[in-house]
Design an enzyme around this catalytic site. Sequence first.
Site, PDB file in Angstrom:
ATOM      1  N   HIS A 119      12.383  -8.973  -3.115  1.00  0.00           N
ATOM      2  CA  HIS A 119      11.623  -8.979  -4.378  1.00  0.00           C
ATOM      3  C   HIS A 119      12.146  -7.916  -5.345  1.00  0.00           C
ATOM      4  CE1 HIS A 119       8.282 -11.787  -4.289  1.00  0.00           C
ATOM      5  NE2 HIS A 119       7.928 -11.439  -3.073  1.00  0.00           N
ATOM      6  N   GLY A 175       2.529  -8.394   2.979  1.00  0.00           N
ATOM      7  CA  GLY A 175       3.426  -7.524   2.239  1.00  0.00           C
ATOM      8  C   GLY A 175       3.278  -7.738   0.744  1.00  0.00           C
ATOM      9  N   GLN A 230       5.411  -7.523  -8.038  1.00  0.00           N
ATOM     10  CA  GLN A 230       4.394  -8.589  -7.975  1.00  0.00           C
ATOM     11  C   GLN A 230       3.088  -8.199  -8.671  1.00  0.00           C
ATOM     12  OE1 GLN A 230       5.130  -9.206  -3.585  1.00  0.00           O
ATOM     13  NE2 GLN A 230       4.476 -11.252  -4.176  1.00  0.00           N
ATOM     14  N   CYS A 277       4.400 -16.298   0.314  1.00  0.00           N
ATOM     15  CA  CYS A 277       4.500 -15.178  -0.624  1.00  0.00           C
ATOM     16  C   CYS A 277       3.234 -15.178  -1.473  1.00  0.00           C
ATOM     17  CB  CYS A 277       5.733 -15.384  -1.502  1.00  0.00           C
ATOM     18  SG  CYS A 277       5.939 -14.146  -2.790  1.00  0.00           S
ATOM     19  N   LEU A 278       2.669 -14.007  -1.721  1.00  0.00           N
ATOM     20  CA  LEU A 278       1.430 -13.953  -2.517  1.00  0.00           C
ATOM     21  C   LEU A 278       1.650 -14.465  -3.944  1.00  0.00           C
ATOM     22  CD1 LEU A 278      -0.190 -10.585  -1.346  1.00  0.00           C
ATOM     23  CD2 LEU A 278      -0.883 -12.918  -0.752  1.00  0.00           C
ATOM     24  N   HIS A 284      11.806  -9.761   3.116  1.00  0.00           N
ATOM     25  CA  HIS A 284      11.180 -10.507   2.014  1.00  0.00           C
ATOM     26  C   HIS A 284      10.803  -9.564   0.861  1.00  0.00           C
ATOM     27  CE1 HIS A 284       8.295 -13.739   0.491  1.00  0.00           C
ATOM     28  NE2 HIS A 284       7.879 -12.673  -0.150  1.00  0.00           N
ATOM     29  N   GLU A 285      10.171  -8.444   1.201  1.00  0.00           N
ATOM     30  CA  GLU A 285       9.714  -7.532   0.143  1.00  0.00           C
ATOM     31  C   GLU A 285      10.886  -6.832  -0.534  1.00  0.00           C
ATOM     32  OE1 GLU A 285       6.835  -8.027  -0.857  1.00  0.00           O
ATOM     33  OE2 GLU A 285       6.180  -9.102   0.930  1.00  0.00           O
TER      34      GLU A 285
HETATM   35 NI    NI Z   1       6.657 -12.330  -1.717  1.00  0.00          NI
END
Ligand code: NI
Length: 162
Positions: free
Chosen positions: A137, A46, A51, A91-92, A133-134
């Site tokens: 963000h 995701g 991000q 998380c990226l 999660h997304e």
């Molecule tokens: Ni993330």
Amino acid sequence: MALREIRLEGDEILRKRSREVEVIDDKIKELIKDMDETMHSANGVGLSAVQVGVLKRIIVIDVNYDGTPSIILINPEIVKTKGKEEYQEGCLSFPNKFAKVIRPSEVTVKGLNENGKPITVKGKDLLAEALCHEIDHLDGKLFVDIMEPGTLEYIEKEEEKN
Ligand code: NI
């Protein structure tokens, strides 16, 4: 399409609230394609627009990696949750970091697709986790804010050592 730079832990932008998308123009469509490509290139499940440095309420998700199109949601909102589950989450924006997070086991999310059509996405398990999660963000909320205390781990993946 192009890869965009993923903003990492410590970048102030990750703490900001993203704004609703009002018009889905070519710039937004290009952003979505870039986000999808950037997520896959980083092997993530995701990615949110913040991000890649854009404060717009857009997320892309692919928990399958089987060639089917990613889930794209503009202005997503969680409308229903069910159950609780513990996830090992990453998380990226936090390379190699993982922690245990408790989230719903099922969620229903409403939003718009890339053509502006209202859609409803129901997710269980990993998809439920990724959606929550997304969407977090978009409000500047990160998994490390809600992780179970003391569960943060640094795990370097084998392929990155070679
Ligand atoms: Ni993330």
